[in-house]
Motif scaffolding. Sequence first.
Motif, PDB file in Angstrom:
ATOM      1  N   VAL A 167       2.436-100.539 -51.344  1.00 25.23           N
ATOM      2  CA  VAL A 167       2.986-101.847 -51.722  1.00 25.23           C
ATOM      3  C   VAL A 167       4.512-101.761 -51.686  1.00 25.23           C
ATOM      4  O   VAL A 167       5.087-100.752 -52.118  1.00 25.23           O
ATOM      5  N   HIS A 168       5.118-102.814 -51.178  1.00 25.60           N
ATOM      6  CA  HIS A 168       6.568-102.830 -50.993  1.00 25.60           C
ATOM      7  C   HIS A 168       7.157-104.157 -51.439  1.00 25.60           C
ATOM      8  O   HIS A 168       6.453-105.158 -51.533  1.00 25.60           O
ATOM      9  N   ALA A 169       8.491-104.121 -51.645  1.00 28.53           N
ATOM     10  CA  ALA A 169       9.172-105.319 -52.129  1.00 28.53           C
ATOM     11  C   ALA A 169       9.413-106.338 -51.012  1.00 28.53           C
ATOM     12  O   ALA A 169       9.500-107.528 -51.267  1.00 28.53           O
ATOM     13  N   THR A 170       9.523-105.844 -49.773  1.00 28.70           N
ATOM     14  CA  THR A 170       9.837-106.767 -48.678  1.00 28.70           C
ATOM     15  C   THR A 170       8.907-106.542 -47.487  1.00 28.70           C
ATOM     16  O   THR A 170       8.326-105.465 -47.322  1.00 28.70           O
ATOM     17  N   PHE A 171       8.840-107.568 -46.658  1.00 24.69           N
ATOM     18  CA  PHE A 171       8.067-107.459 -45.421  1.00 24.69           C
ATOM     19  C   PHE A 171       8.607-106.329 -44.548  1.00 24.69           C
ATOM     20  O   PHE A 171       7.845-105.565 -43.959  1.00 24.69           O
ATOM     21  N   GLU A 172       9.934-106.230 -44.492  1.00 25.72           N
ATOM     22  CA  GLU A 172      10.563-105.226 -43.626  1.00 25.72           C
ATOM     23  C   GLU A 172      10.180-103.804 -44.049  1.00 25.72           C
ATOM     24  O   GLU A 172       9.912-102.948 -43.215  1.00 25.72           O
ATOM     25  N   GLU A 173      10.177-103.571 -45.368  1.00 22.87           N
ATOM     26  CA  GLU A 173       9.794-102.233 -45.840  1.00 22.87           C
ATOM     27  C   GLU A 173       8.333-101.936 -45.533  1.00 22.87           C
ATOM     28  O   GLU A 173       7.969-100.812 -45.202  1.00 22.87           O
ATOM     29  N   ALA A 174       7.495-102.957 -45.646  1.00 22.42           N
ATOM     30  CA  ALA A 174       6.081-102.774 -45.311  1.00 22.42           C
ATOM     31  C   ALA A 174       5.945-102.449 -43.824  1.00 22.42           C
ATOM     32  O   ALA A 174       5.176-101.569 -43.428  1.00 22.42           O
ATOM     33  N   GLN A 175       6.728-103.118 -43.015  1.00 25.04           N
ATOM     34  CA  GLN A 175       6.682-102.870 -41.570  1.00 25.04           C
ATOM     35  C   GLN A 175       7.146-101.452 -41.246  1.00 25.04           C
ATOM     36  O   GLN A 175       6.546-100.754 -40.430  1.00 25.04           O
ATOM     37  N   GLU A 176       8.202-101.028 -41.944  1.00 28.38           N
ATOM     38  CA  GLU A 176       8.727 -99.673 -41.740  1.00 28.38           C
ATOM     39  C   GLU A 176       7.650 -98.627 -42.076  1.00 28.38           C
ATOM     40  O   GLU A 176       7.440 -97.664 -41.341  1.00 28.38           O
ATOM     41  N   GLU A 177       6.980 -98.834 -43.210  1.00 31.42           N
ATOM     42  CA  GLU A 177       5.905 -97.928 -43.634  1.00 31.42           C
ATOM     43  C   GLU A 177       4.771 -97.925 -42.593  1.00 31.42           C
ATOM     44  O   GLU A 177       4.273 -96.866 -42.206  1.00 31.42           O
ATOM     45  N   THR A 178       4.369 -99.102 -42.152  1.00 34.51           N
ATOM     46  CA  THR A 178       3.280 -99.213 -41.175  1.00 34.51           C
ATOM     47  C   THR A 178       3.603 -98.397 -39.922  1.00 34.51           C
ATOM     48  O   THR A 178       2.753 -97.664 -39.406  1.00 34.51           O
ATOM     49  N   LEU A 179       4.846 -98.520 -39.466  1.00 36.33           N
ATOM     50  CA  LEU A 179       5.241 -97.809 -38.251  1.00 36.33           C
ATOM     51  C   LEU A 179       5.418 -96.312 -38.515  1.00 36.33           C
ATOM     52  O   LEU A 179       5.075 -95.482 -37.673  1.00 36.33           O
ATOM     53  N   GLN A 180       5.933 -95.975 -39.699  1.00 38.62           N
ATOM     54  CA  GLN A 180       6.056 -94.557 -40.042  1.00 38.62           C
ATOM     55  C   GLN A 180       4.686 -93.882 -39.988  1.00 38.62           C
ATOM     56  O   GLN A 180       4.541 -92.786 -39.458  1.00 38.62           O
ATOM     57  N   MET A 181       3.663 -94.551 -40.542  1.00 40.63           N
ATOM     58  CA  MET A 181       2.355 -93.909 -40.636  1.00 40.63           C
ATOM     59  C   MET A 181       1.671 -93.794 -39.271  1.00 40.63           C
ATOM     60  O   MET A 181       1.034 -92.788 -38.988  1.00 40.63           O
ATOM     61  N   ILE A 182       1.849 -94.801 -38.410  1.00 44.38           N
ATOM     62  CA  ILE A 182       1.224 -94.667 -37.086  1.00 44.38           C
ATOM     63  C   ILE A 182       1.930 -93.536 -36.321  1.00 44.38           C
ATOM     64  O   ILE A 182       1.301 -92.811 -35.544  1.00 44.38           O
ATOM     65  N   ASP A 183       3.215 -93.337 -36.619  1.00 45.36           N
ATOM     66  CA  ASP A 183       3.923 -92.243 -35.950  1.00 45.36           C
ATOM     67  C   ASP A 183       3.487 -90.879 -36.489  1.00 45.36           C
ATOM     68  O   ASP A 183       3.416 -89.901 -35.739  1.00 45.36           O
ATOM     69  N   ILE A 184       3.185 -90.820 -37.765  1.00 48.50           N
ATOM     70  CA  ILE A 184       2.661 -89.560 -38.320  1.00 48.50           C
ATOM     71  C   ILE A 184       1.285 -89.269 -37.702  1.00 48.50           C
ATOM     72  O   ILE A 184       0.963 -88.126 -37.379  1.00 48.50           O
ATOM     73  N   TYR A 185       0.490 -90.296 -37.528  1.00 51.30           N
ATOM     74  CA  TYR A 185      -0.808 -90.103 -36.861  1.00 51.30           C
ATOM     75  C   TYR A 185      -0.608 -89.542 -35.447  1.00 51.30           C
ATOM     76  O   TYR A 185      -1.290 -88.605 -35.026  1.00 51.30           O
ATOM     77  N   ARG A 186       0.326 -90.142 -34.714  1.00 48.40           N
ATOM     78  CA  ARG A 186       0.618 -89.655 -33.357  1.00 48.40           C
ATOM     79  C   ARG A 186       1.022 -88.186 -33.395  1.00 48.40           C
ATOM     80  O   ARG A 186       0.499 -87.364 -32.654  1.00 48.40           O
ATOM     81  N   GLU A 187       1.922 -87.894 -34.331  1.00 45.69           N
ATOM     82  CA  GLU A 187       2.465 -86.532 -34.439  1.00 45.69           C
ATOM     83  C   GLU A 187       1.349 -85.509 -34.699  1.00 45.69           C
ATOM     84  O   GLU A 187       1.274 -84.479 -34.029  1.00 45.69           O
ATOM     85  N   ILE A 188       0.484 -85.792 -35.669  1.00 46.69           N
ATOM     86  CA  ILE A 188      -0.574 -84.830 -35.994  1.00 46.69           C
ATOM     87  C   ILE A 188      -1.570 -84.729 -34.838  1.00 46.69           C
ATOM     88  O   ILE A 188      -2.024 -83.632 -34.496  1.00 46.69           O
ATOM     89  N   CYS A 189      -1.914 -85.853 -34.229  1.00 47.61           N
ATOM     90  CA  CYS A 189      -2.842 -85.810 -33.099  1.00 47.61           C
ATOM     91  C   CYS A 189      -2.271 -84.958 -31.982  1.00 47.61           C
ATOM     92  O   CYS A 189      -2.966 -84.129 -31.402  1.00 47.61           O
ATOM     93  N   GLU A 190      -1.000 -85.151 -31.684  1.00 47.66           N
ATOM     94  CA  GLU A 190      -0.409 -84.412 -30.574  1.00 47.66           C
ATOM     95  C   GLU A 190      -0.130 -82.954 -30.948  1.00 47.66           C
ATOM     96  O   GLU A 190      -0.462 -82.052 -30.188  1.00 47.66           O
ATOM     97  N   ASP A 191       0.453 -82.726 -32.113  1.00 45.66           N
ATOM     98  CA  ASP A 191       0.887 -81.368 -32.468  1.00 45.66           C
ATOM     99  C   ASP A 191      -0.244 -80.478 -32.976  1.00 45.66           C
ATOM    100  O   ASP A 191      -0.201 -79.265 -32.805  1.00 45.66           O
ATOM    101  N   TYR A 192      -1.225 -81.056 -33.656  1.00 46.37           N
ATOM    102  CA  TYR A 192      -2.302 -80.236 -34.221  1.00 46.37           C
ATOM    103  C   TYR A 192      -3.590 -80.335 -33.418  1.00 46.37           C
ATOM    104  O   TYR A 192      -4.260 -79.354 -33.169  1.00 46.37           O
ATOM    105  N   LEU A 193      -3.957 -81.571 -33.058  1.00 45.33           N
ATOM    106  CA  LEU A 193      -5.214 -81.765 -32.345  1.00 45.33           C
ATOM    107  C   LEU A 193      -5.037 -81.624 -30.833  1.00 45.33           C
ATOM    108  O   LEU A 193      -6.007 -81.677 -30.085  1.00 45.33           O
ATOM    109  N   ALA A 194      -3.781 -81.431 -30.380  1.00 46.66           N
ATOM    110  CA  ALA A 194      -3.461 -81.294 -28.955  1.00 46.66           C
ATOM    111  C   ALA A 194      -4.006 -82.472 -28.158  1.00 46.66           C
ATOM    112  O   ALA A 194      -4.442 -82.326 -27.016  1.00 46.66           O
TER     113      ALA A 194
END
Lengths: 478, 478
Positions: A167-194
């Motif tokens: 939960v966030h105070a602004t739409f922008e912060e929520a958007q930032e979080e949403t994008l941060q998490m999809i990037d973490i997913y990408r990172e783990i898939c690529e770096d750990y799951l190859a």
Amino acid sequence: MGKKKKVQAITPMGEDFARWYTDVITKTEMVDYAPVKGFMVIRPYGYALWENIQAAFDKRFKETGHQNMYFPLLIPESFLNKEKEHVEGFAPEVAWVTHGGENELAERLCIRPTSETIICSMYAKWLKSYRQLPFLYNQWANVVRWEKTTRPFLRTSEFLWQEGHTVHATFEEAQEETLQMIDIYREICEDYLAMPVVVGQKSEKEKFAGAHATYTIEALMHDGQALQSGTSHNLADHFAKAFGIKFLNKEEKEQYAYSTSWGVSTRLIGGIIMVHGDDYGLVFPPKIAPTQVVIIPIAQHKEGVLDKANELKNKLSDLRVLLDDNEAYSPGWKFNQWEMKGVPVRIEIGPKDIENGQCVIARRDTSEKISVSLDEVENKVKELLDEIQSNMYNKALKHREEHTKAAKDMDEFKKVQSEALGFVKAMWCGCAECEEKIKEETGATLRCVPFKQEDIGSDTCVYCGKKADKLAYFARAY
Amino acid sequence: MGKKKKVQAITPMGEDFARWYTDVITKTEMVDYAPVKGFMVIRPYGYALWENIQAAFDKRFKETGHQNMYFPLLIPESFLNKEKEHVEGFAPEVAWVTHGGENELAERLCIRPTSETIICSMYAKWLKSYRQLPFLYNQWANVVRWEKTTRPFLRTSEFLWQEGHTVHATFEEAQEETLQMIDIYREICEDYLAMPVVVGQKSEKEKFAGAHATYTIEALMHDGQALQSGTSHNLADHFAKAFGIKFLNKEEKEQYAYSTSWGVSTRLIGGIIMVHGDDYGLVFPPKIAPTQVVIIPIAQHKEGVLDKANELKNKLSDLRVLLDDNEAYSPGWKFNQWEMKGVPVRIEIGPKDIENGQCVIARRDTSEKISVSLDEVENKVKELLDEIQSNMYNKALKHREEHTKAAKDMDEFKKVQSEALGFVKAMWCGCAECEEKIKEETGATLRCVPFKQEDIGSDTCVYCGKKADKLAYFARAY
């Protein structure tokens, strides 16, 4: 690998990919079918893989300030009904609890298909002031979705996953979080799951029920079909309004909050299998392999062999190493067995090797074998595990690149698809009708509008021919 | 601790223990009540404690050769009915799923109250030969039991737990496993949770539904009531016969196998709170505390203070350390807050301390404060955490010993109970009637027949006066 025979007949991929998958997951004892249709039993070998995947994600979640918690399994029907799009999306596939012990319940409870509704109801209670924000929480849990057609790991009526809810105070912060998490997913898939993934946004039609926007990572399986491997949703203030998540902002005015949710599941296990596996069975990336190194003694009854094998095991004790000294099976049988189980590195050690102060190391990914001095084995194995990890990623990336084609019109779309399944990159006008028609005619769904847009030499919609400024990825999908 | 005030009025233990418990768990944000009656939301601070407890148990399970796996949440009604005692024990408290999506199910499914039935059905399929034995598996999962009276952590309609399920070739091996696991429970409770337990066997009346024998660890709470904290069951061949778990033995003859099951749950969290807590709130044993050390800067706006506090934090980075540099609250408020949250060690550092090259360390368990040179702080804190861990255990043991009394007849039984609740050690003839009568007259149940038998100067049953050779522990219990 010459005269090697397959231990337990695995149907070759080329013959029947679906049967290959079923053979691999059952014969390696990753999973079994449960007595209730559509449910699975995750066996120890499959669960050990899941534990390693979990650990990789959980570490990153915590590093980015998220904490775990646990919400109830059962959700009152009235909660599900509060967000209109959400209930439409999920109600058809939930399991209903109607009786507790001997009594009928006053209100039906659904087994969580996802937990936005129950979590948001509590967030509404907890949140008072902007000072408390953001809420950065996650849970690891089981969920149930009553599916008609199921396949272990890929689509099951119950699966394990994590669901982040922030939960966030602004739409922008929520958007930032949403994008941060999809990037973490990408990172783990690529770096750990190859496992290389295409990152992008879902269409309106494919987005999460109740979301403002859904982002996705899409991987390409060996058979050219796509697998949605993780999603992250910006829920804007939709759930906040439905559940009354409000707070006093810095100006002391009451306002609605903005929320996100994001999840990956045991589906990833299916992805790993279908990206890396081959006709001999599983191939696991070293970083998440339940066993990274298996040591197989040759002529283990001979004096000194088991001692040396154990010595070797101790040397490698900061890796996940297993010494297979089972007397009931021959080394050859064990080679095939552990190859099928996808162990990245195999070490063979017998009387002759010991005499020469060396051992033989075999890679699962390339089948290469080398002799290594026993003094150097520790460094060599670690080096090799790194090399295998990156080689597996590169191989999967190459496969995806070879199976990603551009198409300017539907003739070209159908032509590239008929040559080999894979991603089709095409311009799209953004309308749901074209998306639907493409699916009808080709079986391919719009996987995402990738973040990385590129010029494919066209600026008109692949379907309707009208002006189009979005490049999209299409594919048949699991 | 002099003039310290309680931050948020916690009801004193002596005034109302039940309210004290509720105040502590909610005000520290360990847990909250879920929208469905009897269910709980485990909040991040409570869940972090659970993760540390899980890690301690899981490590020992793996060291003793057990592997994790995952079985379905839902169990067909017919499975539950296969073991007669088992269904009688559990049917009254299960939740029933009757609908999947829009369709009524052909057979009702129950949400697992425990998984013996579904796991045994798969074991029957997997087991062929003695060569595969033993099966040493465990799962971490949620279970649902429809309880009438609930209290967070102690008794809830859903809880988290682990359930080990093993299969062996002989009764003796099953017995050995059962005893090994109850001893591992004792070990983790004593060494990690700093919670002394009495280990023994349950009576026929109190044993697990379907078991041959149940062993238990029983802890004594601050209010003198007992808490059953973990159980391990030798199921003999009861479930093997009900589900057909058979194998070819060394003599190539088909025979039934022997199984065990054992579990600990989120109930342990309630135990930790009620064993160690005080009127100021939680007191957590260092080994499992979510935060082991909290650093509170004094006059943090002054130059150099936050730098030094961060330096200190980095020095202690292999511990679970938190620097509370929130500007919105005073140091005094933070002291009370973290005290309430049970953090074992608090470090205060301000301008004067920095000038003198030192900091102040306060223990949660004894409230002692000492000044320590900044050069020695790392060693001192580690030393202190060890000391706190063992002090907490000794304190709890002392409390239990002071609240454990022997009674030779019912007059004495009632007299010691009226003085203070606690364990009553008494001789028992072994018959269920005496056990039942004692409960009726005193509210105390037979907690266990402890492994450590002792001479209390009587050889006749505390109730009926007949010859008795068993010493048993009685207590009121949660």
